[in-house]
Scaffold this active site. Structure first.
Site, short mmCIF file in Angstrom:
data_model
loop_
_atom_site.label_atom_id
_atom_site.label_comp_id
_atom_site.label_asym_id
_atom_site.label_seq_id
_atom_site.Cartn_x
_atom_site.Cartn_y
_atom_site.Cartn_z
CD GLU A 20 -46.65 50.93 0.96
OE1 GLU A 20 -45.47 51.22 1.25
OE2 GLU A 20 -47.21 51.31 -0.08
CD GLU A 78 -36.66 50.19 1.17
OE1 GLU A 78 -37.19 51.28 1.40
OE2 GLU A 78 -37.26 49.27 0.58
#
Ligand code: PLP
Ligand code: PLP
Lengths: 271, 432, 432, 271
Positions: free
Chosen positions: D43, D54
Site C-alpha cells: 500500500e 491516520e
C-alpha cells in the site's frame, strides 16, 4: 482681632496656605512671613485626604502636608504656635471636623480650635443646608463661619447662606476649582452685585495671581482678596528646588507685599 | 434640598458650592424624567435597555450549586448585559438623561474600568462626547478596559495625582465638573455621591430586582427566602434588593470584600479590606454622609481587595441606612474565598464571574458548603435557617476582565479547586 | 444514508469507516431529538438557551449607521449570548444531545478558542467532562480563551503536529473520536463536517433568524430587504439566513474574509484569504463535499485572515449549495476594511464587534458608505438597489477576545478612523 | 500480478509506506526493500494535506513527504519507477483523486494510475455509499477497490461494501486510527466472522508491530496482514538520526522479513 475687623479699614489681603506643607516647621515660618507681608487674615488649610474642591496645586500641597505628618491634633498645636497678629481661619473638609473627639459632630473640634486660637471656618464641602450643627458650635464658642458664593449660586440658596454667614463671605470669582489663572474674571462684578446687601465683608478669591489682579478685583468692589494657589506655587517650587525655608519665606513675604499693595492700589483709585 | 435626599441621617449633598446648581438641576431632571416619565424618558430608557442592553436578563437555576448547597440557588444573570456587568443600567440611564437635559458632554470616573467602559459604550450609542478619568496606576493594570474605552471613542484622561487610583479619579472628575457644569454631566458609577445620585442610580438598577422578583415567582410560585449580592459602592446590591425591601420574609445579604484581613492598620492608614458596611463608621465622603473606612482622625483609608470593583472606602448611603435599620445584613468574604468561589462557579456552572461577583458566591459556600479543614459544615437545619429553601444571587458581571488577575492571584495561593495552569507555563505567549 | 445528507451534490459523509456508526447513531439521535422533539429535547434546549444563554437576543436599530448609510440598519445581537458569540447555540445543543444519547465525554476542536470556550461552558453547565484540542500555535496566541476553557474545567490538549492550528486540531479531534466513539461525542464547531453536522448545527443556530424574522416584522411591519452575515465555516451565517431562505424578496449576503488579497499563491500553497465561497472550488474536506481553498492538485491551502474565526479553508456545504443556486450572494471584505469597520461600529454604536463580525459591517460600508480616495460613493439609487431600505446584519460576537490583535494590527496600518492609542505607549503595563 | 493473486498461496504480508517519505529517492529504495523482505503487495500512500484517518506516525510521514515535494504527478512517476514485482495499491484521500486532471471526478486519476502501474485503491475517507464513480472508473480500467471494515461496521453498511469490494478487504482490527500497538486486539476473530462469506481475501491491519502479532492474527483466520506504522517508525527514526538510506532500507527489509515469517508461522500452525 475678629475677622470682620480685618476688613475694617482697608481692602484685606487673605492668603491661603496648607498647614504642614511641606513640613510643620517650614510652614510655621511661611505663615509668619505672610503676616509680615501684610496679610490681614490667613486661611490655614487643615489637610484632608480627599480635597474634592481643590485644584491640582493645592491638592498637591495637601498631599505634601499629609506626608509630612500633619493631623488635626498637630494642626491645633500649630495654630497655637503661630506667632503673628492676624486672625486665622481654618479651611478644611467636614469629615475631619465631624470625626474629631469622642462623640460625632462638630462641637469638639470647634471647641478645641477656639482654644488654639482659630477665629473662623471655611468648609468647602459643607453646604449651608447642612451647616446647622457647625453654625451652632461656632456660635457657642464665638467663631465665624464663612460660606463660599459661586457664580452659579442663586435664589433660595443665597438666602440660606446669608442667614448663616459671618466673618466674611468668600466670593468665588469663576467656575472651577482653586488654581492661579492669568485673567481676572468679569464674573466678579456681577457676583458682588448679587450679594450687595449682605452685611459681611466680601472677599473675592479663585485665580488671583498678581498685584495687578488684586487691584482690579478691589476696584470691582471687593472688600478683600483671597489668594491661595499663587502662594502655594511658591512653596511647591521651593520644595522641588530644595531651597531653604528662609528663602521661600522671603519670596512669600515679597509676593504677599505685592498682592497687598495691589489691593490697596485698587482701593486708592476707587476713592 | 428635599428630605428625600436623605436615608435617615445618611446621604445629603456635601459638595462644593459651585456644584450645587448642577446638583439641583439634576435633581429636578431626575424628578421629572425618571420619577415622572416626562417626555417618555423611562419608556425610551427601557426600550434602549432591551434593544441595546439585552434586557431582560434571565433568572437561571444553578443545577450544580443547588445540589451542593441543598437549597434552590437561582442566578440573576447581569453578566449577560451589554458590556459584561450591571453597570450599563446606570450608565445608559444617566447618559440618556444628560441628553434630555441638553448636556453636550459626558464625564465619568473609573477604577477597574467597568463603569468607564459602560459609560463609553452608552455615550457612543447615544452619540455624545465622553471623557473618562482614570488613575494612571489603574490604567496600567486595566489595559483591556482602557482599550475598550478608547475603541468606543472616549478620551481617557490619566490622573497622575496621589496614588493614581479610583479616589483620585473621582476627585479629578468632580474638579472637571465644577468647571464645566453648564454643558457637562458627570455620570457617577455607583449609588454614592450627593443626592440625587444614590437614588437615581438605584432606580436605574432597580430593574434587576423588578425582573428577578417576577421571575422567581414564575419559576417557584413564591418569593425567595434570601437574596445575595456583592457590595462595593453598592449599585448592583441595591438594584438586586430594591423591589424585595418590602417583602419582610426575604433576607437580604450584602457581601463585602473582606480583603486579606478585617483589621485595619492605623499606622499606615491602610484597611486591607473594603468592608465599610461591616467595619466602617459614619462620615462624609465624596458628597454624602455614609459608612466609610477612616482612621480616628477622619482621614479616608486606602481600601484593598483582590477585586478592583469592590476596592472603595465608602458605600452607598441607602445601604448604610438599611444596615442600621436591620433590613440588610452586611457580611464579608476574603480574597481567598472569593478566588475559590470564582473557580467553583466557573467549573460547576460554566459561568466565569467577575471577581466582585465571586464574593457573593463565597458567602454561599461559607454558610452552606461542605466542611473544610478550617471550618465545620453548618448543620442542615442551621443553614436552612440562614438561607432558606430558595436563594437568589446576583451575577453582577462576567470575569473576562479578571483573567490576568486570577491567573496571578491563583498562582500566589494554595486553593483546593484551582485548575492546573501548567499549560500556561509550558507554552509561551502574550498573557502573564 | 438518507438523501437529506446532501445539499445538491454538496455534503455527504466522507469519513473513515470507524466513524460511520457514530455518524449513524448521531443521525438517528438528530432525527429523534432535534427534528421530532423526542423526550422534550427541544423544549429543554430552548429553556436552557433562555435561562443559561440569555435568549432571545435583541434586534436593535443602529441609529448612527442608519443615518450614515441612509437605510434602516438593524443589528441582531448574538454578541450578547453567554460566552460572547453565537457559538453557544450550537455547543449547548450538541452537549445536551450527547447527554440524551448517553455519552459520557465531550471533545471538540477549536481555532481561535471561541467554539472551545462555548463548548467548555456548555459542558460545565451540563456537568460532563470535556476535552478541547487546540493547536499549540493557537494556544500561544489565544491565551485568554485557553484560560477561559481551563477555568471552566475543560482539559486543553495541545496539538503539536503540523503548524499547530485549526486544521490539525480538527484532524486530531477526529482521531480521538474514532478511538472513543462509543462513549464520546464530538461537538463540531460550525456547519461543516459530515452529515448530520451541517444540518444539525444549522438547526441549533436557526433560532437566530427565527427570532430576527419576527422581530423585524414587529419593528417595521415588514421583512428586511437584505440580510448580512460574516462567513467562516458559516454557522452564524446559516443561523441568520435559515428562516429567510423562502422569503424570495430578501437578499442574503455571506461576507467572507478577503484577507490581504484574493489571489492565491500556488507555489507556497497559501491563500492570503479565507474566501472559499468566492474563490474556492468543489472538493472534499473534513468529511463533506463543499467549496474549499485548494491548489490544482487538490491539496488544501493554508487560509489567512486577520480574524482567526474566519481563517478556515472550507465552508459549510449548504452555503456552497445556496451560492450555486443563486440564493446567497458571496462577497468579501479584506483585512483593512474589516479593521476599519471594527473601529466604526465601536465608535458609532458603542458595540465592539468580533473581528469576524466586523467583516459584515465592512461590506455595508463598501456598498453604502461615503466616497473614499480609493472608491467612489455609490449613487443613492444604486445602493438602495443593492441593500434596499432595511438591512439586518448579524453581530455574531463581541470583540473582547480581539483586543490584542486589533491593537497590533491597527498599529501596522494606516486606518482613517483608528483611535489614537498613544496612551498605551505612554503608560506601561501588561497588554501588548 | 492481480491483488487477489497476492493472497492466493499463503498468508500475504502487505506493508504500507508513504511515497516520498522523507524523499522521493529514499522511499523508492524503501519500497524495493520491502518487496525484497517479502511483501506480497504494497500500500503506497499518496500524501494528502488533511489525513484525518491516520495516527500521528503516518501523519508525520505524510508531512515529511509533502515537504519533500511529493505531488500526485510525481507519485505517478514514482509508481512507474518502482522496480519490484509486487502489486501496488494507492492509499490516499478522495479529494486528490477527485481533483486530478481537467474535469472533476475520479476517472482521470484512475486512468493515469492504471497506466503507471497501480493495481487498486484504498481511500479511507470514501464510504461505500459515495464510491460509485470511483468503482466505475476502477472497473473501466481494471483496478480493484479495497474497503475498510471497522469493528463497528454492521448491517446494511456491510452489504453495501460487500457489493463493491474487490482485491481484498481491509479489516480494521480495533477502533482508532492507524498506529502500532503492543497488544493484538481480540476484535479480530469477531470481525472476520462477520465477513466470513465475502469472496475476497481478508487482510487485517491496525496496530500490528511484530512477527508474533502477525502470527496471532493469521492464526485468528486472516488471509493477510497489513502493517504501516511499525515500518514508518523505522523510516522516521532513520530520518531523525540521519542514518543513510541504505541502512534504513536494510532495517525495513529485516522488519518485513520478521513480519512475513510471523504470518507464515501463523498459517503453519493453523494447518
Ligand atoms: C461586576 C461588578 N460587580 C460589582 C461591582 C461593584 O460595584 P457596586 O457595588 O456599585 O455594584 C463592580 C464595580 O466595578 C463590578 O464591575
Ligand atoms: C464571533 C464569530 N463570528 C463568526 C465566526 C465564524 O464562524 P461561522 O462562520 O461558523 O459562524 C466565529 C468563529 O470563531 C466567531 O467567533
Amino acid at each position: 482681632m475678629s475677622l470682620e475687623a480685618a476688613f475694617a479699614d482697608e481692602p484685606a489681603f487673605v492668603p491661603y496656605i496648607a498647614a504642614g506643607d511641606p513640613s510643620y516647621e517650614a510652614s510655621l515660618e511661611y505663615v509668619e512671613a505672610l503676616a509680615r507681608g501684610g496679610a490681614d487674615a490667613i486661611e490655614l488649610g487643615l489637610p484632608f485626604s480627599e480635597p474634592i474642591a481643590e485644584g491640582t496645586t493645592i491638592q498637591e500641597a495637601i498631599v505634601r502636608a499629609l506626608e509630612g505628618g500633619m493631623t488635626p491634633q498637630r494642626y491645633l498645636e500649630f495654630v497655637s504656635e503661630v506667632d503673628a497678629d492676624v486672625p486665622l481661619v481654618c479651611m478644611t473638609y467636614y469629615n475631619l471636623i465631624y470625626q474629631y473627639g469622642e462623640s460625632d459632630g462638630p462641637r469638639s473640634f470647634v471647641e478645641a480650635a477656639a482654644e488654639a486660637g482659630i477665629e473662623g471656618f471655611v468648609v468647602p464641602d459643607l453646604p449651608a443646608e447642612e451647616a446647622g450643627p457647625l453654625r451652632n458650635a461656632c456660635d457657642e464658642f464665638g467663631l465665624d463661619l464663612v460660606f463660599i458664593v459661586a457664580p452659579t449660586t442663586e435664589g433660595e440658596r443665597l438666602e440660606t447662606m446669608k442667614a448663616q454667614v459671618s466673618g466674611y463671605v468668600y466670593v468665588q470669582a469663576r467656575l472651577g476649582t482653586t488654581g492661579a489663572r492669568d485673567d481676572v474674571s468679569d464674573h466678579t462684578e456681577r457676583s458682588l452685585a448679587r450679594i450687595a446687601d449682605w452685611d459681611v465683608p466680601k472677599a473675592v478669591g479663585f485665580g488671583i495671581k498678581t498685584g495687578e489682579h488684586a487691584e482690579r478685583i478691589v476696584r470691582a468692589g471687593a472688600d478683600g482678596i483671597i489668594v491661595g494657589s499663587a502662594l502655594v506655587d511658591i512653596v511647591a517650587e521651593g520644595h522641588e528646588n530644595g531651597d531653604s525655608t528662609a528663602t521661600v519665606a522671603d519670596r512669600l513675604e515679597e509676593k504677599a507685599r505685592e498682592l497687598k499693595q495691589g489691593a490697596l492700589a485698587g482701593a486708592a483709585v476707587e476713592q | 434640598m428635599s428630605t428625600d435626599s436623605k436615608f435617615g441621617d445618611y446621604g445629603g449633598q456635601y459638595v462644593p458650592e459651585a456644584l450645587m446648581p448642577a446638583i439641583e438641576e439634576l435633581t429636578d431632571a431626575y424628578e421629572r424624567y425618571v420619577l415622572n416619565n416626562e417626555d417618555g424618558f423611562m419608556d425610551e430608557f427601557r426600550d434602549r435597555m432591551r434593544d441595546f442592553g439585552g434586557r431582560p436578563m434571565p433568572l437561571q437555576r444553578a443545577d450544580q450549586l443547588s445540589a451542593r448547597y441543598d437549597t434552590e440557588v437561582y442566578l440573576k444573570r447581569e453578566d449577560l448585559l451589554h458590556g459584561g456587568a450591571h453597570k450599563l443600567n446606570n450608565a445608559l440611564g444617566q447618559v440618556l438623561l444628560a441628553k434630555y437635559m441638553g448636556k453636550e458632554r459626558i464625564i465619568a470616573e473609573t477604577g477597574a474600568g467597568q463603569h468607564g467602559t459602560a459609560t463609553a459604550m452608552a455615550a457612543a450609542h447615544l452619540d455624545i462626547p465622553c471623557e473618562i478619568y482614570m488613575g494612571e496606576t489603574d490604567i496600567a493594570r486595566q489595559r483591556p478596559n482602557v482599550f475598550r474605552m478608547r475603541t468606543n471613542g472616549a478620551e481617557v484622561n490619566p490622573v497622575t495625582t496621589g496614588r493614581g487610583t479610583l479616589k483620585e479619579a473621582i476627585s479629578e472628575t468632580m474638579r472637571d465638573w465644577s468647571r464645566t457644569v453648564e454643558n457637562t454631566h458627570y455620570v457617577i458609577g455607583s449609588i454614592v455621591g450627593p443626592h440625587p445620585f444614590p437614588s437615581m442610580v438605584r432606580d436605574f438598577h432597580s430593574v434587576i430586582s423588578e425582573e428577578a422578583r417576577q421571575q422567581i415567582q414564575e419559576k417557584t410560585g413564591d418569593l425567595p427566602d434570601s437574596v445575595l449580592a456583592c457590595a462595593g459602592g453598592g449599585s448592583n446590591t441595591m438594584g438586586m434588593f430594591h423591589h424585595f425591601i418590602d417583602d419582610e420574609s426575604v433576607d437580604l445579604y450584602a457581601v463585602e470584600a473582606g480583603g486579606s484581613s478585617l483589621s485595619v492598620d492605623e499606622e499606615t492608614g491602610v484597611a486591607p479590606n473594603s468592608a465599610s458596611l461591616s467595619t466602617g463608621n459614619e462620615g462624609v465622603l465624596h458628597g454624602a454622609r455614609t459608612k466609610i473606612l477612616q482612621d480616628s482622625d477622619g482621614q479616608i483609608m486606602e481600601s484593598h481587595s483582590v477585586s478592583a470593583g469592590l476596592d472603595y472606602a465608602g458605600v452607598g448611603p441607602e445601604l448604610a441606612y438599611l444596615v442600621d435599620e436591620g433590613r440588610v445584613e452586611p457580611v464579608n468574604v476574603d480574597d481567598d474565598s472569593a478566588l475559590e468561589a470564582f473557580h467553583r462557579l466557573s467549573q460547576d456552572e460554566g459561568i466565569i464571574p467577575a471577581l466582585e461577583t465571586a464574593h457573593a458566591f463565597g458567602y454561599l459556600e461559607r454558610v452552606a458548603g461542605p466542611a473544610t479543614e478550617g471550618r465545620a459544615a453548618e448543620s442542615r437545619d442551621e443553614h436552612h435557617d440562614r438561607l432558606g429553601d430558595s436563594v437568589v444571587i446576583n451575577v453582577s458581571g462576567r470575569g473576562d476582565k479578571d483573567l490576568e488577575t486570577v491567573i496571578e492571584e491563583t498562582g500566589n495561593r494554595d486553593l483546593d479547586n484551582a485548575p492546573d495552569m501548567s499549560i500556561f507555563r509550558e507554552i509561551g505567549g502574550g498573557m502573564l
